[in-house]
Design an enzyme around this catalytic site. Structure first.
Site, short mmCIF file in Angstrom:
data_model
loop_
_atom_site.label_atom_id
_atom_site.label_comp_id
_atom_site.label_asym_id
_atom_site.label_seq_id
_atom_site.Cartn_x
_atom_site.Cartn_y
_atom_site.Cartn_z
N THR A 40 73.78 75.72 63.26
CA THR A 40 74.73 75.77 64.40
C THR A 40 75.24 77.27 64.32
O THR A 40 75.24 77.74 65.57
CB THR A 40 75.92 75.01 63.92
N GLU A 54 86.03 70.32 61.09
CA GLU A 54 85.18 70.95 62.04
C GLU A 54 85.19 72.50 61.59
O GLU A 54 83.94 72.90 61.55
CB GLU A 54 85.44 71.00 63.49
P1 ADP Z 1 76.27 67.91 64.27
O1 ADP Z 1 75.06 69.10 64.52
O2 ADP Z 1 75.52 66.66 63.94
O3 ADP Z 1 77.25 68.00 64.98
P2 ADP Z 1 77.52 69.24 62.35
O4 ADP Z 1 77.55 70.82 62.75
O5 ADP Z 1 78.76 68.62 62.89
O6 ADP Z 1 76.51 68.30 62.73
O7 ADP Z 1 77.98 69.24 60.69
C1 ADP Z 1 77.10 69.31 59.68
C2 ADP Z 1 77.51 70.19 58.74
O8 ADP Z 1 78.63 69.78 58.33
C3 ADP Z 1 76.38 70.26 57.55
O9 ADP Z 1 76.47 71.74 57.00
C4 ADP Z 1 77.18 69.43 56.48
O10 ADP Z 1 76.68 69.91 55.09
C5 ADP Z 1 78.72 69.60 56.84
N1 ADP Z 1 79.19 68.32 56.13
C6 ADP Z 1 80.23 68.11 55.28
N2 ADP Z 1 80.74 67.14 55.29
C7 ADP Z 1 80.30 66.23 56.04
C8 ADP Z 1 80.18 64.94 56.31
N3 ADP Z 1 80.92 64.00 55.81
N4 ADP Z 1 79.35 64.50 57.37
C9 ADP Z 1 78.48 65.19 57.91
N5 ADP Z 1 78.36 66.70 57.76
C10 ADP Z 1 79.11 67.30 56.85
#
Ligand code: ADP
Length: 308
Positions: free
Chosen positions: A182, A129
């Protein structure tokens, strides 16, 4: 002992109105699939990534980073290969990164016959995260690992409280396909709150937790209010007010921003209401011409699970 596992990694809703940064819940019918395989070579290697354009390098993918944190704490001499089949869109606000980081460490732990506790797995997944958003938060990874609703009571020390799931609670999530970073949705938040807003917020958070434990749907509905974050963040989500009004008009108990958005969630009592709520939410985006996905899901009480 098995050498590989195919698993389902659930999407999660974090924040949940009055529970900013502390509450989360796992979904049942929305999530990614992963295959984790033991290999003799030390290290973590992502060999397949389908469904989304994301980096495959170990140190740039949250699954790799979380997996390396696991490996560093383990006395296992070998390594792991990871295949990721993304169904959750990255940046949608339903825990895309958390699904990958938790899936990696959960399956590794199973394959090694559970050397770590679920709480320790949360700590490894939080490293993923940190890569995704700059902050090692646990509000998505905790429900993905524990299942159901979870409360992050404290970070130092990490203290996670699993919360009861009322049996008839169903989530509806709509994802308008617009991009919100984010970091941007965090930047616009104020760092101070008034005592008056604080009182309202912790009154609602206590009410929500009590309502979930006693399965009091009216209390859950009354408590799904956010006086601090939603008024500011919702400005970034087109049609938010109309979607929320539509969901509540169709019978939802409550409605708010999922994670840092742009997805919007609603909770309903029963699947029929959740479907009516989905229809009302969709109509708003159809009218203003924004592409969207809708998910209707039971609450997932087990978290990550093995697929046959
Ligand atoms: P969400 O809004 O769905 O919670 P996140 O903020 O958790 O999305 O994560 C998205 C970010 O994490 C993006 O910048 C993405 O490039 C990075 N990232 C790296 N590895 C992964 C992965 N395996 N799955 C999803 N996002 C990833």
């Amino acid at each position: 002992m098995k050498n590989e596992l195919r698993i389902f990694c659930p999407a999660t809703i974090a924040n949940i109105s009055c529970g900013f940064d502390v509450l989360g819940v796992a979904l049942d019918s929305v999530g990614d699939e992963m295959v984790i395989r033991k290999i003799s070579k030390k290290g973590v290697f992502i060999t397949t990534l389908e469904g989304q354009e994301l980096p495959m390098e170990t140190d740039k993918n949250v699954a790799g980073v979380a997996g390396m944190a696991f490996l560093a704490a383990s006395d296992y001499k070998g390594g792991f290969e990871i295949e990721i089949y993304k169904k959750i869109k990255a940046g949608s606000g339903i825990g895309s990164s958390a699904a990958s980081s938790t899936g990696a460490v959960w399956a590794m732990n199973e394959l090694l016959d559970r050397p770590f506790t679920t709480l320790q797995l949360v700590e490894f997944a939080m490293e993923g995260e940190k890569l995704a958003s700059g902050v090692a938060h646990a509000d998505n990874v905790a429900p993905a690992l524990f299942g159901g609703f979870t409360l992050v009571r404290s970070y130092e020390p990490l203290d996670i409280i699993p919360i009861n799931t009322p049996s008839e609670l169903v989530a509806t999530v709509i994802h308008p396909q617009i991009e919100i970073k984010t970091s941007d949705s965090r930047k616009i938040l104020k760092t101070n709150i008034t005592l008056k807003d604080g009182i309202k917020q912790w009154g609602n958070l206590g009410g929500l937790v009590a309502g979930l434990f006693t399965e009091d749907y009216d209390l859950i509905g009354r408590s799904l209010e956010d006086h601090i974050v939603e008024p500011i963040r919702s400005i970034l989500i087109p049609g938010f007010k109309e979607v929320k009004a539509g969901a509540l008009g169709a019978g939802a108990l409550g409605c708010g921003i999922s994670g840092s958005g742009p997805s919007i969630f609603a909770f309903s009592k029963g699947k029929d209401t959740a479907e009516k709520v989905a229809q009302a939410m969709k109509e708003v985006y159809q009218k203003i011409g924004i592409a969207h996905d809708v998910h209707i899901s039971k609450i997932n009480n087990v978290g990550i699970r093995i697929l046959k």
